[in-house]
Design a protein around this motif. Sequence first.
Motif, PDB file in Angstrom:
ATOM      1  N   ASN A   1      -4.124   0.246 -10.593  1.00 52.23           N
ATOM      2  CA  ASN A   1      -5.378   0.343 -11.353  1.00 52.23           C
ATOM      3  C   ASN A   1      -5.173   0.638 -12.841  1.00 52.23           C
ATOM      4  OD1 ASN A   1      -7.031  -0.068  -9.013  1.00 52.23           O
ATOM      5  ND2 ASN A   1      -6.619   2.055  -8.416  1.00 52.23           N
TER       6      ASN A   1
ATOM      7  N   ASP B   1       0.831  -1.206   0.000  1.00 53.99           N
ATOM      8  CA  ASP B   1       0.000   0.000   0.000  1.00 53.99           C
ATOM      9  C   ASP B   1       0.869   1.260   0.000  1.00 53.99           C
ATOM     10  OD1 ASP B   1      -2.361  -1.416  -0.023  1.00 53.99           O
ATOM     11  OD2 ASP B   1      -2.651  -1.334   2.157  1.00 53.99           O
TER      12      ASP B   1
ATOM     13  N   THR C   1       2.717   1.740  -3.523  1.00 55.13           N
ATOM     14  CA  THR C   1       1.822   2.179  -4.589  1.00 55.13           C
ATOM     15  C   THR C   1       1.253   3.574  -4.314  1.00 55.13           C
ATOM     16  OG1 THR C   1       0.056   0.861  -3.536  1.00 55.13           O
ATOM     17  CG2 THR C   1       1.230  -0.124  -5.397  1.00 55.13           C
TER      18      THR C   1
ATOM     19  N   LYS D   1      -2.716  -2.700  -7.870  1.00 57.79           N
ATOM     20  CA  LYS D   1      -2.966  -1.580  -6.959  1.00 57.79           C
ATOM     21  C   LYS D   1      -2.923  -0.232  -7.677  1.00 57.79           C
ATOM     22  CE  LYS D   1      -3.367  -3.013  -2.556  1.00 57.79           C
ATOM     23  NZ  LYS D   1      -4.346  -2.476  -1.562  1.00 57.79           N
TER      24      LYS D   1
END
Length: 358
Positions: A138, A98, A101, A136
Amino acid sequence: MNRILTRWLPRLLAGLTLLVAVLAGAVYALTDHPKPEQAAELTCPATAPTLKAGQAVRVMNWNVQYLAGRGYVFFYDTLAGDGPDTRPSPASIARTLDEVTQAIRQENPDLVLLQEVDRDSKRTDYADQLALIQSKLNGAYPCSAATYYHRATFVPHPSIMGRVGLSLATLSRYRMDGATRYQLPRICGDPVTVAFNFKRAVLGVTLPVQGGQPLSAFNTHMDAFAQGCPTMQNQVAYVRDLLGRTSAPWVIGGDFNLLGTRAAYDRLRDREKAYFNPDTELAPLTARYASFPSPAQIDSGSPAFITHFPNDPAVGKPDRTIDYYFYSEGLKHTDERVRQDDPKISDHYALLTTLTLP
């Protein structure tokens, strides 16, 4: 007695020869054998946009430490090789994914050069971290290239004892129409150790430029701890030759595992100096090409140009510059910065630069 020896000695020698052959075959089967140059994995849809002449291209370069995160002292993090940790926890990997990214989204680069991306490694639960990062993000980076530089079905090291798959990965918003893996000279050692060791590499990608010359982007993670062996000199010489035969414009970024100047060496504590030579092997590159951080920036002693925060608690702070960009002559580069996250996300900080295409 002589008759017995005469009868059994050939059989014994034949048995030993067979055993050696079986062991050699097992080592070969368990390890990776890349060619000096070979095509690298490349994914890029036909719908990806193409760079244009004169365009500004933001680049991020980052050793993400296989998303291990902070709070660990791995076995290889200490000079004696006795760090207590062998792998990160799943929770730490998820948190670091997390954070990595999120940092990429915040910086919004066009091109991302990543080192230490695990793919099918025991220590990170056999996940494909490149796919996790892409998911992550997208779909922001439709094009990607990757190559392994440490891969084995089983590594018989007491702190590993399993599958290893460590890779370089390059992500791009823009079309890439070629990806090549270049094998760096290997660290010296006995044949078995060399077989199971890293096969360090350079990952090169080509990005077509509408109305201009293609941009070549190189990504690398060079060896470390090679004292007593000319590995670092050989790898720098290889990179210099590779860059010298590449048409401009080009950029290379990575974790070079080398200090930039003698002043950088002199600032280290005596204990940390053992990792490096006083006269840096990186000199043939810094003398030939523009770089970030530059030798002058490193010599300034400014903490803004530190790129590495060792996990070793005896160090306890960011203390060295070992990650760099180098640029082809005439390639304009601006807005250079080391992103120094606090708390740290990886043991390396990300480097940012903006290129202006001819």
